[in-house]
Structures are given as C-alpha cells and as structure tokens.
Write a protein that holds these residues in place. Structure first.
Motif, PDB file in Angstrom:
ATOM      1  N   THR A 124       2.231  -2.961  92.249  1.00 42.14           N
ATOM      2  CA  THR A 124       1.821  -4.360  92.307  1.00 42.14           C
ATOM      3  C   THR A 124       1.273  -4.698  90.884  1.00 42.14           C
ATOM      4  O   THR A 124       1.690  -5.690  90.244  1.00 42.14           O
ATOM      5  N   PHE A 125       0.255  -4.078  90.774  1.00 37.45           N
ATOM      6  CA  PHE A 125      -0.597  -4.131  89.447  1.00 37.45           C
ATOM      7  C   PHE A 125       0.239  -4.095  88.318  1.00 37.45           C
ATOM      8  O   PHE A 125       0.161  -4.997  87.340  1.00 37.45           O
ATOM      9  N   ILE A 126       1.058  -3.162  88.171  1.00 34.18           N
ATOM     10  CA  ILE A 126       2.140  -2.861  86.979  1.00 34.18           C
ATOM     11  C   ILE A 126       2.977  -3.757  86.670  1.00 34.18           C
ATOM     12  O   ILE A 126       3.262  -4.322  85.649  1.00 34.18           O
ATOM     13  N   ASN A 127       3.482  -4.181  87.993  1.00 32.25           N
ATOM     14  CA  ASN A 127       4.480  -5.715  87.919  1.00 32.25           C
ATOM     15  C   ASN A 127       3.974  -6.487  87.263  1.00 32.25           C
ATOM     16  O   ASN A 127       4.515  -7.438  86.563  1.00 32.25           O
ATOM     17  N   TYR A 128       2.700  -6.838  87.530  1.00 34.27           N
ATOM     18  CA  TYR A 128       1.881  -8.209  87.334  1.00 34.27           C
ATOM     19  C   TYR A 128       1.804  -7.940  85.585  1.00 34.27           C
ATOM     20  O   TYR A 128       1.901  -8.970  85.037  1.00 34.27           O
ATOM     21  N   LEU A 129       1.465  -6.753  85.216  1.00 36.10           N
ATOM     22  CA  LEU A 129       1.170  -6.956  83.909  1.00 36.10           C
ATOM     23  C   LEU A 129       2.362  -7.025  82.972  1.00 36.10           C
ATOM     24  O   LEU A 129       2.232  -7.719  82.028  1.00 36.10           O
ATOM     25  N   ILE A 130       3.627  -6.514  83.237  1.00 36.54           N
ATOM     26  CA  ILE A 130       4.666  -6.594  82.651  1.00 36.54           C
ATOM     27  C   ILE A 130       5.473  -7.811  82.963  1.00 36.54           C
ATOM     28  O   ILE A 130       6.412  -8.109  82.269  1.00 36.54           O
ATOM     29  N   GLY A 131       5.196  -8.575  83.934  1.00 40.63           N
ATOM     30  CA  GLY A 131       5.556 -10.081  84.163  1.00 40.63           C
ATOM     31  C   GLY A 131       7.055  -9.868  84.928  1.00 40.63           C
ATOM     32  O   GLY A 131       7.695 -10.851  84.727  1.00 40.63           O
ATOM     33  N   GLU A 132       7.512  -8.712  85.448  1.00 42.57           N
ATOM     34  CA  GLU A 132       8.745  -8.850  86.412  1.00 42.57           C
ATOM     35  C   GLU A 132       8.596  -7.723  87.588  1.00 42.57           C
ATOM     36  O   GLU A 132       7.511  -6.681  87.511  1.00 42.57           O
TER      37      GLU A 132
END
Length: 471
Positions: free
Chosen positions: A214-222
C-alpha cells in the motif's frame, strides 16, 4: 523499447518463460498454481531483440473483490501496457475452457497475440500444440521454457510483429539472455564522492500485512502492487522505478517475513528467500512496522539481519493515523528503538501512513541522510587525532598485567563504514572496549543509523627481524 506481456491461466509456465527471457531467476517458480500474484517486469532479450517483459498472475474467473479478482485486474493492466502478448497454454493438457474464455479477452484488447504452446517437449505435447490452432491466433509456437527449446521460433514470431512482415528472418543466432545482476548496479567499495551508476536501491521489508505494498502504491501514484486485507499477499520481490525530487530510486516490495519457526510451506520459504536477497542487494532498507503493534520480536530480528548484512536502515511506523497520542507515542518509540537496536543506535524512526500518504517526505529525507552516512569516509589524520583523545581519556584495560596498545587507525572502506585498528594484542582486547570505541565513533562523527565494522589487526613488531638476525 517495446513491451511483451506473458499471459495465461495458472501453472502454464509463465514465470519460467519470464526467467528464461531475462536470463536469471527473478520470478518464483513452483508447481503450486497461482504462485505469481503481482505483475513483475524485467529487461528481456532473445537473440538480438531487447524488450521489456512482464510476468503476470494466472488468469482466473473470479469475483472482482476477491483476491483472485484483484490479481486478474493486475494482469489486465499488463495487457493494456503491452505491445505484444504471449498467450501461453500447457501443451500437455491442451486447450481448456478457461483458455478459450481468456482468448476472447485478449481478442477484445486488440493487441498482437502470439499463441505459445509451452511444455511441448516430447510426444505428450503434440496434441495440445495442434489444439492451440483452435484459439484463432494463427500458428502457435511450441516451446519448452524450462529446457530452453523453441526459443528460435519464438524469436522469429516476436521479430515479425516488432519489426514488420518484411523483416529478414535469416542468419540470426539466438543468444543466451544475460541481464546485469542487481548487485552490479553499484560498486560496493566505491569512494563516497563517486556518483552512483544507477538508482538508489531501496527495499521495503517487514512482517506480513504491515502495509508495504500500500505504501509503495501511494508513492508511485497507481495500484501497481496487489493489496488487500489478507496477510501474505505479496510473494515475489517486485521492483518499481520511482523519482523523488529528481533522485532516481528503485523500490523493492518484498514478501512479509514471519518467524522462522512458523514458515513451513515450501512456497513461503521461497518468498522469504527472495526477501532476504532483496536485503542483500539493497543499499538502504526501510523496516516497516505496524504502529499499533511495534517492535515485536520478528521486527527486531529483521533489523538485526539488516545490520549483519551491512545495509543502511530506516524504521517506518506505518498506520500512524490510528495512534491517539502521536507526540508522546513517537517519543517513547524512539527511546525503544535506541534500547532495542544498539547495533544501529540513532536509526531514524519516522511515522507515516501509507494509506493517507503522510510522512513520505520526512521518510525519504531520512533515507538519503542514512545513505550519505553509509557512504561516509573519514580521513586517517582525523581518525588518529580522535584515537589519541580516546586513549588519553579512557585507555584500554590491562589484561594479565600487560597494557594493550592501540597504535594506529584507518578507514578501510565505506558501505558500511569499516575501520581497522593496529593493536598489540587484538585477541585480548575486551569486547566491551570495542563497543565503547564504536559508540564513540557514532557520537563524535555522526555515524547514526548504519552498522559500523571495527577490525582489530596486530601490528608488526619493527624489532622482530633484528632479533632474528642476532640469534
């Protein structure tokens, strides 16, 4: 560079073909159906053709909100991203109703489709190969991804689509794919002032279900990585390229790491091994904790592993939006980190919310500060002035009535900072005094959040050769 997606139902050999095309074992492979859940990309090569290749989860008919349904959404996103789709079937089983269902899905996408009959080695695969004609995508390509058979035919099929029907198909030799290893992106012994030859390698690790994906998805915006309430969704280590304030970063999402005693199934052991490799090849590791249940035994074991591997470390307290008294809680947790992680004293502890996106800038600033410390180099002159002051203030104890002498100190390498000390009796120096030197190094040179290496080496006796000549 064009993109090739490998599509098919579970257990037809997609990950095996992916590993074959990238030239190394990146994706987990097992006989269990549904091993791959996220889509994984890599640099593929076959003959003289280079391309981006995507491994996908097995297509299944499932409810949209279920785990299988979310896996299917990841695969559909890969189809949209691809320029060419390799549609794999198992030649030993033949065309199944599920294959036919997803052939219709691929047909609707409008993307060029290459039908591939995998596991076609031997007579058992002949019937399935001929059945593949019924899918309506033209002549299928028989291969064995496991044994490397049929790669020349696959090369021709990809080349015709990527370069056009007039492409010259003669005289091309199929070469063995050989993508560069992750460990070669950076030189581990390069001086601190040398600029990295690639993006900063940042691995995100932690127990299952702490919110890494979830954290990485937020970082990359998708929604690049599969997420959900189920523990242990991530199995493969997935790499994603990202930019933060003009700094290129390669993020590695890893499988949750449970206590060794609880890891029984072969597949979970493979996932944990993949996570351990990510730590070994990373430069900085973010240990993600659940802020509502921080510093459990497994969290400490993961941090200790990172210290043994010599990686820089940052602790992220995820789900911080659930904490009632954040200021007091943060103060207590930072004290806990100092007490429980003496081998990385001063490690940054940053509260974040991967779901809400809070604390991201603070976390990344801490990552780059630790990276700078991890590359720190101290001149020999400064170290020896510092050593003289230490010896005057607190000299080593006498052991068996003889004083231990520390004569000289130098830094041998960075990543992590490693120091050599010339010592008259290294075996006799108490470990408590070595810890004293390491803690003093941290405090006086600001080497916080990274493991330090201190090696004692016996100095040469300048009179030894003279004594031998006299005798």
């Amino acid at each position: 560079m064009f993109t090739v997606a490998i599509i098919g139902r579970p257990n037809v050999g997609k990950s095996t073909l992916f590993n074959r095309l990238v030239g190394k074992r990146l994706a987990l492979v097992d006989d269990t159906p549904g091993v791959t859940r996220d889509r994984r990309s890599g640099d593929g090569k076959i003959g003289d053709i280079s391309f981006n290749v995507i491994d996908t989860a097995g297509l299944e008919v499932a409810n949209v909100d279920s785990l299988e349904g979310r896996m299917r959404a990841q695969t559909e996103a890969a189809i949209l991203e691809a320029d060419i789709c390799l549609f794999l079937i198992d030649a030993r089983i033949g065309v199944t109703p599920t294959d036919e269902h997803f052939a219709d899905l691929l047909r609707i996408s409008g993307k060029p489709i290459i039908p591939v009959a995998n596991k076609a080695e031997g007579k058992k695969g002949e019937a399935g190969y001929y059945e593949a004609y019924s899918l309506g995508f033209g002549e299928p390509v028989p291969i064995s991804a496991e044994h490397g058979e049929g790669m020349a035919d696959l090369y021709q099929a990809i080349r015709i689509i990527s370069e056009g029907d007039d492409a010259d198909s003669e005289g091309i030799a199929v070469e063995e794919a050989a993508a560069p290893e992750l460990a070669e992106i950076f030189d581990p012994d390069a001086p601190a002032e040398e600029k990295p030859r690639g993006p900063l390698q940042l691995a995100v690790v932690g127990r299952p279900n702490v919110g890494k994906s979830t954290f990485i998805n937020y970082l990359i915006g998708e929604d690049r990585l599969l997420t959900g309430p189920e523990a242990g969704i991530t199995r493969d280590t997935i790499s994603v390229d990202w930019m933060w304030q003009d700094n290129p970063i390669r993020l590695f999402d890893t499988a949750g790491m449970r206590r060794k005693a609880k890891v029984q199934e072969k597949l979970e052991k493979l996932s944990v091994s993949d996570s351990l490799r990510a730590i070994q090849f990373a430069q900085i590791v973010v240990v993600m904790l659940d802020a509502t249940m921080p510093f459990e035994k497994q969290d400490l074991q993961i941090a200790a592993l990172i210290a043994r591997e010599g990686r820089g470390c940052v602790i992220a307290l995820n789900k911080w939006d659930l904490i009632e008294d954040p200021d007091e809680a943060l103060k207590e947790l930072r004290l806990e980190a100092t007490r429980l992680l003496p081998q990385m004293r001063g490690v940054p502890v940053v509260p974040i919310s991967g779901l809400a996106g809070s604390g991201i800038d603070q976390l990344m600033k801490a990552v780059f500060e630790v990276y700078k410390t991890w590359n720190a180099r101290i001149s020999t002159a400064r170290l020896n002035r510092w050593l003289d002051g230490i010896l005057n203030h607190h000299p080593p104890p006498a052991v068996s009535g003889r004083r231990i002498k520390l004569r000289y100190m130098t830094q041998a390498k960075t990543r992590p900072p490693t120091f050599f000390v010339s010592c008259s009796r290294p075996d006799a120096l108490p470990s408590a005094y070595e810890r004293y030197l390491i803690n003093a190094l941290r405090d006086d040179f600001g080497l916080m959040g990274v493991p330090l290496r201190l090696m004692m080496r016996k100095g040469e006796n300048p009179y030894a050769s003279r004594a031998k000549r006299k005798s």
